[in-house]
Design a protein around this motif. Structure first.
Motif, mmCIF file in Angstrom:
data_model
loop_
_atom_site.group_PDB
_atom_site.id
_atom_site.type_symbol
_atom_site.label_atom_id
_atom_site.label_comp_id
_atom_site.label_asym_id
_atom_site.label_seq_id
_atom_site.Cartn_x
_atom_site.Cartn_y
_atom_site.Cartn_z
ATOM 1 N N UNK A 197 23.954 23.012 -5.663
ATOM 2 C CA UNK A 197 24.465 23.783 -6.663
ATOM 3 C C UNK A 197 23.284 24.433 -7.491
ATOM 4 N N UNK A 198 22.344 23.272 -7.931
ATOM 5 C CA UNK A 198 21.177 23.723 -8.887
ATOM 6 C C UNK A 198 19.997 24.226 -8.117
ATOM 7 N N UNK A 199 20.311 24.661 -6.836
ATOM 8 C CA UNK A 199 19.176 25.317 -5.902
ATOM 9 C C UNK A 199 18.238 24.149 -5.446
ATOM 10 N N UNK A 200 18.543 23.083 -5.316
ATOM 11 C CA UNK A 200 17.666 22.243 -4.329
ATOM 12 C C UNK A 200 18.437 21.502 -3.258
ATOM 13 N N UNK A 201 17.827 20.536 -3.003
ATOM 14 C CA UNK A 201 18.029 19.399 -2.191
ATOM 15 C C UNK A 201 17.452 18.035 -2.377
ATOM 16 N N UNK A 202 18.214 16.817 -1.852
ATOM 17 C CA UNK A 202 17.426 15.591 -2.096
ATOM 18 C C UNK A 202 17.536 14.831 -0.634
ATOM 19 N N UNK A 203 16.578 14.234 -0.417
ATOM 20 C CA UNK A 203 16.354 13.741 1.056
ATOM 21 C C UNK A 203 16.265 12.058 0.961
ATOM 22 N N UNK A 204 16.794 11.432 1.598
ATOM 23 C CA UNK A 204 16.586 9.975 1.722
ATOM 24 C C UNK A 204 15.211 9.724 2.519
ATOM 25 N N UNK A 205 14.478 8.944 1.665
ATOM 26 C CA UNK A 205 13.145 8.628 2.485
ATOM 27 C C UNK A 205 13.265 7.173 3.022
ATOM 28 N N UNK A 206 13.567 6.266 2.381
ATOM 29 C CA UNK A 206 13.687 4.959 2.658
ATOM 30 C C UNK A 206 14.299 3.929 1.641
ATOM 31 N N UNK A 207 14.767 2.830 2.140
ATOM 32 C CA UNK A 207 15.180 1.713 1.145
ATOM 33 C C UNK A 207 14.360 0.498 1.568
ATOM 34 N N UNK A 208 13.754 0.014 0.461
ATOM 35 C CA UNK A 208 13.166 -1.131 0.727
ATOM 36 C C UNK A 208 12.931 -2.180 -0.544
ATOM 37 N N UNK A 209 13.414 -3.263 -0.397
ATOM 38 C CA UNK A 209 13.426 -4.375 -1.316
ATOM 39 C C UNK A 209 14.436 -3.915 -2.543
ATOM 40 N N UNK A 210 15.650 -3.220 -2.300
ATOM 41 C CA UNK A 210 16.582 -2.823 -3.203
ATOM 42 C C UNK A 210 16.029 -1.608 -4.213
ATOM 43 N N UNK A 211 14.952 -1.032 -3.652
ATOM 44 C CA UNK A 211 14.534 0.487 -4.189
ATOM 45 C C UNK A 211 14.818 1.563 -3.160
ATOM 46 N N UNK A 212 15.758 2.526 -3.437
ATOM 47 C CA UNK A 212 15.767 3.680 -2.710
ATOM 48 C C UNK A 212 14.663 4.878 -3.059
ATOM 49 N N UNK A 213 14.017 5.181 -2.123
ATOM 50 C CA UNK A 213 12.938 6.166 -2.165
ATOM 51 C C UNK A 213 13.740 7.542 -1.733
ATOM 52 N N UNK A 214 13.638 8.522 -2.777
ATOM 53 C CA UNK A 214 14.089 9.722 -2.462
ATOM 54 C C UNK A 214 13.294 11.032 -2.318
ATOM 55 N N UNK A 215 13.311 12.210 -1.912
ATOM 56 C CA UNK A 215 12.537 13.368 -1.911
ATOM 57 C C UNK A 215 13.316 14.622 -2.461
ATOM 58 N N UNK A 216 12.846 15.094 -3.722
ATOM 59 C CA UNK A 216 13.457 16.092 -4.035
ATOM 60 C C UNK A 216 13.005 17.345 -4.037
ATOM 61 N N UNK A 217 13.553 18.656 -3.539
ATOM 62 C CA UNK A 217 13.078 19.724 -2.848
ATOM 63 C C UNK A 217 13.573 21.074 -3.656
ATOM 64 N N UNK A 218 12.952 22.119 -3.452
ATOM 65 C CA UNK A 218 13.698 23.267 -4.073
ATOM 66 C C UNK A 218 13.544 23.353 -5.674
ATOM 67 N N UNK A 219 14.468 23.813 -6.377
ATOM 68 C CA UNK A 219 14.454 23.943 -7.855
ATOM 69 C C UNK A 219 14.286 22.596 -8.384
ATOM 70 N N UNK A 220 14.599 21.530 -7.685
ATOM 71 C CA UNK A 220 14.639 20.186 -8.349
ATOM 72 C C UNK A 220 13.303 19.396 -8.290
#
Length: 173
Positions: free
Chosen positions: A129-152
């Motif tokens: 809705x804000x003009x972007x996307x968010x993608x899951x990259x990995x989950x390691x040792x309790x930390x979630x890694x994400x990738x923000x795209x577009x307007x985000x």
């Protein structure tokens, strides 16, 4: 063709809604003209002086502009490029890409499956809705890694979205 626009939380990005499907599946994010080689429409948009990023969602195109350009001077050229492209009937992408974050992997453990489910059902629609996307990259040792795209990507609100919104939601579930 009547193209609507929507503001995003990122003042350097706006959503352009052509009233037609943009991507049948997944999303596509282009940060420069070299990355745009898979999309003739993205190349046409990058040919407009001041366009620094192009993002295709299911029914919208997010454009990121350079800081030294104003929307009122860019919009007419962007409208023209989008309308001309849709009238041509050409495909948006030369080769369709699959969105790798939507489905689960055979190697995904229970936590990763749950994280992807939350991202896909609760987070991604809000981010779109804000003009972007968010993608899951990995989950390691309790930390979630994400990738923000577009307007985000590069949005001044991105840190708040990640910390106050997504992190709290993932912890809650």
């Amino acid at each position: 063709m009547n193209i609507q626009t929507e503001l995003t939380p990122n003042p350097s990005s706006q959503k352009f809604l052509p009233g037609k499907i943009v991507m049948k599946e997944g999303t596509a994010d282009f940060r420069n003209v070299d990355e745009a080689k898979r999309s003739p429409l993205a190349i046409n948009l990058f040919n407009i002086d001041g366009v620094e990023g192009v993002f295709f969602g299911s029914d919208f195109i997010s454009i990121t502009k350079s800081n030294n350009h104003e929307w009122q001077t860019l919009k007419p050229s962007i409208y023209e490029a989008i309308i001309k492209y849709y009238k041509s009937g050409a495909a948006i992408m030369l080769q369709e890409e699959k969105d790798k974050t939507v489905t689960n992997n055979a190697e995904d453990n229970e936590a990763v499956i749950k994280i992807k489910e939350i991202l896909n059902t609760k987070v991604r629609p809000a981010v779109a809705r804000d003009g972007g996307d968010i993608n899951f990259q990995s989950f390691d040792n309790g930390i979630v890694y994400l990738h923000m795209q577009g307007s985000c990507s590069g949005c001044p609100s991105a840190t708040a979205t990640l910390k106050a919104g997504i992190e709290n939601m993932l912890k809650h579930y």
